[in-house]
Design a protein around this motif. Structure first.
Motif, PDB file in Angstrom:
ATOM      1  N   UNK A 105      46.715  32.823  42.977  1.00 44.27           N
ATOM      2  CA  UNK A 105      45.691  31.963  43.885  1.00 44.27           C
ATOM      3  C   UNK A 105      46.316  31.354  42.664  1.00 44.27           C
ATOM      4  N   UNK A 106      46.091  29.795  43.533  1.00 46.41           N
ATOM      5  CA  UNK A 106      46.169  28.631  42.682  1.00 46.41           C
ATOM      6  C   UNK A 106      45.116  28.373  41.776  1.00 46.41           C
ATOM      7  N   UNK A 107      44.160  29.042  41.955  1.00 42.72           N
ATOM      8  CA  UNK A 107      42.731  29.185  40.825  1.00 42.72           C
ATOM      9  C   UNK A 107      42.965  30.161  39.556  1.00 42.72           C
ATOM     10  N   UNK A 108      43.936  30.540  39.952  1.00 41.26           N
ATOM     11  CA  UNK A 108      44.446  32.056  38.710  1.00 41.26           C
ATOM     12  C   UNK A 108      44.574  31.302  37.381  1.00 41.26           C
ATOM     13  N   UNK A 109      45.181  29.794  37.165  1.00 37.42           N
ATOM     14  CA  UNK A 109      45.240  28.974  36.516  1.00 37.42           C
ATOM     15  C   UNK A 109      44.186  29.098  35.858  1.00 37.42           C
ATOM     16  N   UNK A 110      43.489  28.623  35.987  1.00 32.29           N
ATOM     17  CA  UNK A 110      42.232  28.504  35.353  1.00 32.29           C
ATOM     18  C   UNK A 110      41.089  29.399  36.149  1.00 32.29           C
ATOM     19  N   UNK A 111      40.485  30.597  36.754  1.00 32.48           N
ATOM     20  CA  UNK A 111      39.897  31.351  37.041  1.00 32.48           C
ATOM     21  C   UNK A 111      40.441  32.605  36.938  1.00 32.48           C
ATOM     22  N   UNK A 112      41.504  33.084  36.094  1.00 32.74           N
ATOM     23  CA  UNK A 112      42.585  34.176  36.416  1.00 32.74           C
ATOM     24  C   UNK A 112      40.855  35.638  36.156  1.00 32.74           C
ATOM     25  N   UNK A 113      40.633  35.474  34.699  1.00 34.13           N
ATOM     26  CA  UNK A 113      39.943  36.691  34.763  1.00 34.13           C
ATOM     27  C   UNK A 113      38.735  36.902  35.911  1.00 34.13           C
ATOM     28  N   UNK A 114      38.181  35.949  36.276  1.00 37.36           N
ATOM     29  CA  UNK A 114      37.065  35.987  36.819  1.00 37.36           C
ATOM     30  C   UNK A 114      37.908  36.072  38.839  1.00 37.36           C
ATOM     31  N   UNK A 115      39.071  35.940  39.075  1.00 41.94           N
ATOM     32  CA  UNK A 115      39.390  36.868  39.870  1.00 41.94           C
ATOM     33  C   UNK A 115      39.832  38.321  40.126  1.00 41.94           C
ATOM     34  N   UNK A 116      40.508  38.595  39.062  1.00 41.74           N
ATOM     35  CA  UNK A 116      40.712  40.011  38.880  1.00 41.74           C
ATOM     36  C   UNK A 116      39.265  40.415  39.045  1.00 41.74           C
TER      37      UNK A 116
END
Length: 182
Positions: free
Chosen positions: A128-139
């Motif tokens: 997702x575009x937000x992975x650039x900032x929140x990758x750990x949380x999204x994973x």
């Protein structure tokens, strides 16, 4: 209408994603802008619903090159007006995620033109575009089996900024569309 040139690139796990190729000559506005956009299967008349006094607005999927460019242009113009971005050429706000076939862009149209837009980015091999900032949380959420989507590029044209119907209808449209695809 033009179809977007795509290349297939393998990513983690052997999955493939379609990525835009280097822009080249084409029809529509692609030759002037250097941008080619995938046509959606729904075409230009994928109206979700009408709203406002007497149904004066309509909410629909952005179906082709001209629709997407109009939405991206509105987003850029409003971001520029608010000071979020600087001038650029071409004057559009878009990302690689827009090339993915599952990405949906909704447009709220008034009788005199585009009033607002929002995009829905389902999770994909690109993330997702937000992975650039929140990758750990999204994973973490992905590992829990959650199906993720990101809402982005919400824009309402300055002339319509105080019309709550547009904002509410864009969110209603997102909800309707997400239920259809999820």
């Amino acid at each position: 209408m033009c179809a977007m040139l795509m290349a297939v690139q393998e990513v983690d796990g052997g999955e493939s994603v379609r990525l835009p190729c280097v822009p080249g000559p084409g029809n529509d506005r692609s030759a002037a802008t250097g941008i080619r956009v995938a046509e959606t299967e729904t075409g230009n008349d994928a109206e979700l619903f009408r709203f406002g006094k007497g149904g004066s607005y309509r909410l629909r999927l952005a179906g082709g090159t001209e629709d997407r460019l109009a939405c991206w242009h509105l987003a850029h113009q409003e971001y520029l007006r608010m000071g979020y971005v600087g001038p650029r050429d071409p004057p559009y706000r878009y990302s690689l995620h827009d090339a993915l076939p599952a990405t949906a862009t909704l447009m709220a149209e008034a009788e005199d033109g585009l009033a607002g837009t929002v995009s829905l980015f389902p999770d994909s091999p690109l993330g997702l575009p937000a992975d650039a900032i929140y990758q750990a949380e999204l994973n973490d959420m992905r590992r829990q089996g959650r199906r993720l989507v990101e809402v982005g590029r919400l824009t309402i044209g300055g002339r319509y900024a105080h019309d709550r119907d547009i904002l509410c209808s864009l969110f209603d449209g997102l909800s309707i569309y997400a239920r259809r695809i999820m």
